[in-house]
Enzyme design. Sequence first.
Site, short mmCIF file in Angstrom:
data_model
loop_
_atom_site.label_atom_id
_atom_site.label_comp_id
_atom_site.label_asym_id
_atom_site.label_seq_id
_atom_site.Cartn_x
_atom_site.Cartn_y
_atom_site.Cartn_z
CB ALA A 67 -0.99 0.04 0.86
N GLY A 112 0.38 -4.87 0.88
CA GLY A 112 -0.18 -5.39 -0.16
C GLY A 112 -0.16 -5.84 -1.31
CD GLU A 115 -1.98 -7.03 3.02
OE1 GLU A 115 -1.57 -6.18 2.71
OE2 GLU A 115 -2.66 -7.64 4.28
CD GLU A 135 1.76 -5.30 5.86
OE1 GLU A 135 2.68 -6.56 6.07
OE2 GLU A 135 0.91 -5.60 5.39
C1 HXC Z 1 4.73 5.01 -1.75
C2 HXC Z 1 7.27 3.09 -2.21
C3 HXC Z 1 6.70 1.76 -1.62
C4 HXC Z 1 5.42 1.69 -1.32
C5 HXC Z 1 8.64 2.01 -3.07
N1 HXC Z 1 7.95 2.81 -3.20
N2 HXC Z 1 8.04 1.57 -2.12
N3 HXC Z 1 5.91 4.39 -1.95
N4 HXC Z 1 4.32 3.31 -0.79
N5 HXC Z 1 5.18 0.45 -0.33
C6 HXC Z 1 8.77 4.33 -4.29
C7 HXC Z 1 9.81 4.93 -2.53
O1 HXC Z 1 9.28 5.74 -2.12
C8 HXC Z 1 11.11 5.92 -4.71
O2 HXC Z 1 10.51 6.47 -3.99
C9 HXC Z 1 10.51 5.10 -5.97
O3 HXC Z 1 8.97 4.11 -4.66
C10 HXC Z 1 11.08 3.21 -5.17
O4 HXC Z 1 11.55 2.73 -4.64
P1 HXC Z 1 13.48 2.70 -3.15
O5 HXC Z 1 13.08 2.50 -2.03
O6 HXC Z 1 14.08 3.78 -3.96
O7 HXC Z 1 13.82 1.02 -4.05
P2 HXC Z 1 14.84 0.37 -3.45
O8 HXC Z 1 15.90 1.10 -2.61
O9 HXC Z 1 15.13 -0.91 -4.39
O10 HXC Z 1 13.71 -0.66 -2.43
C11 HXC Z 1 12.52 -1.51 -2.66
C12 HXC Z 1 11.48 -1.68 -1.46
C13 HXC Z 1 11.82 -0.55 -0.81
C14 HXC Z 1 12.37 -2.88 -0.61
C15 HXC Z 1 10.76 -2.26 -2.29
O11 HXC Z 1 11.18 0.72 -2.17
C16 HXC Z 1 10.85 -0.48 0.48
O12 HXC Z 1 10.88 -1.40 1.61
N6 HXC Z 1 9.59 -0.25 -0.28
C17 HXC Z 1 8.26 -0.72 1.04
C18 HXC Z 1 7.90 -1.86 1.03
C19 HXC Z 1 6.76 -1.93 2.31
O13 HXC Z 1 7.33 -1.86 3.57
N7 HXC Z 1 5.15 -2.30 2.04
C20 HXC Z 1 4.27 -2.60 2.91
C21 HXC Z 1 3.29 -1.14 3.14
S1 HXC Z 1 2.45 -1.35 4.28
P3 HXC Z 1 12.11 8.13 -4.65
O14 HXC Z 1 9.96 9.34 -4.79
O15 HXC Z 1 12.19 8.26 -3.02
O16 HXC Z 1 11.85 7.58 -6.09
C22 HXC Z 1 1.18 -2.09 3.63
C23 HXC Z 1 0.36 -2.55 4.21
C24 HXC Z 1 -1.20 -2.82 3.91
O17 HXC Z 1 1.16 -2.36 2.73
C25 HXC Z 1 -2.54 -2.26 4.34
C26 HXC Z 1 -2.96 -1.31 4.99
C27 HXC Z 1 -4.44 -1.46 5.31
#
Ligand code: HXC
Length: 261
Positions: A67, A112, A115, A135
């Site tokens: 998400a 997400g 999921e 998460e």
């Molecule tokens: C918003 C995101 C994002 C996310 C990546 N980006 N994942 N933005 N939400 N979930 C964005 C980064 O901010 C970045 O933007 C660009 O995408 C590229 O990502 P990087 O981090 O620079 O890439 P990298 O170093 O290769 O790392 C990849 C990654 C990392 C390991 C996937 O991006 C990451 O850990 N993302 C978050 C993963 C996560 O925690 N997902 C769960 C979310 S919570 P910029 O602008 O800096 O270029 C969830 C809960 C669901 O899903 C339920 C809710 C009710």
Amino acid sequence: MSQYNNLVFEKNDCIGVLTINRPKVLNALNRETMTELKDLVEKIAFDKDVAVVVITGSGDKSFVAGADISEMRNMSALDAREWGKFSQAVFNSIENLPQPVIAAVNGYALGGGCELAMSCDIRLASEKAKFGQPEVLLGVVPGFAGTQRLPRLIGKGRAKELLFTGDQIGAEEAYRLGLVNRVVPADQLVTVAMEMAKKIMSRGPVAVQLCKAAVNEGLDMDFESGQAYEAEVFGLCFATADQKEGMTAFVEKRKAQFLGK
Ligand code: HXC
């Protein structure tokens, strides 16, 4: 169906390929994307030109990285609850689409994203795919039914380890755990997904849809009720032209030509 900002949907010989298309943020799911997904899935459910759906992510790095954290960051507790409920319902509508749905997981399937993949019927993973429910690293629990679908897919103990640690796992480990059906080379992922879709399409389409319904409905029932449901849909098959054709073709030693009715 090209009216979406964050989705691409293409029909290719009755295979609907749905691509989550926000590559700059690794296809993270924001509210607009989820609303578009709801609309598109509702349309697909009634689209007679779509027999199988393939869901994938744009670019070569990510399926869906979760998400959208930037959008969620300042949500109130009540808004987050509604966001969770809304998105759960969207993923339920994918799980309950009449057509089979194949996730072609081409990269990160985190939070997400994992999921979303779990709400599909079958998961194919590229060798480069990474799965996880990170998460807890953000101070929250999965909100799109990860705490429910993951243990149902891979078992309680294994699911809890992934949920508690937030660790990412590679495609081979995901395969070992039963989270994915198959691991394929990255450059063959779409081809293998399309081949699987074509194979499924060549079978009795009504029977395939009823198989899906029997598994989905039955798993939410006790065993005897599930068996009773199966008997009903088995009987229903005998009211279809496909059953007549399938069994006649077998007896006549030829390939069945199903009509999907
Ligand atoms: C918003 C995101 C994002 C996310 C990546 N980006 N994942 N933005 N939400 N979930 C964005 C980064 O901010 C970045 O933007 C660009 O995408 C590229 O990502 P990087 O981090 O620079 O890439 P990298 O170093 O290769 O790392 C990849 C990654 C990392 C390991 C996937 O991006 C990451 O850990 N993302 C978050 C993963 C996560 O925690 N997902 C769960 C979310 S919570 P910029 O602008 O800096 O270029 C969830 C809960 C669901 O899903 C339920 C809710 C009710």
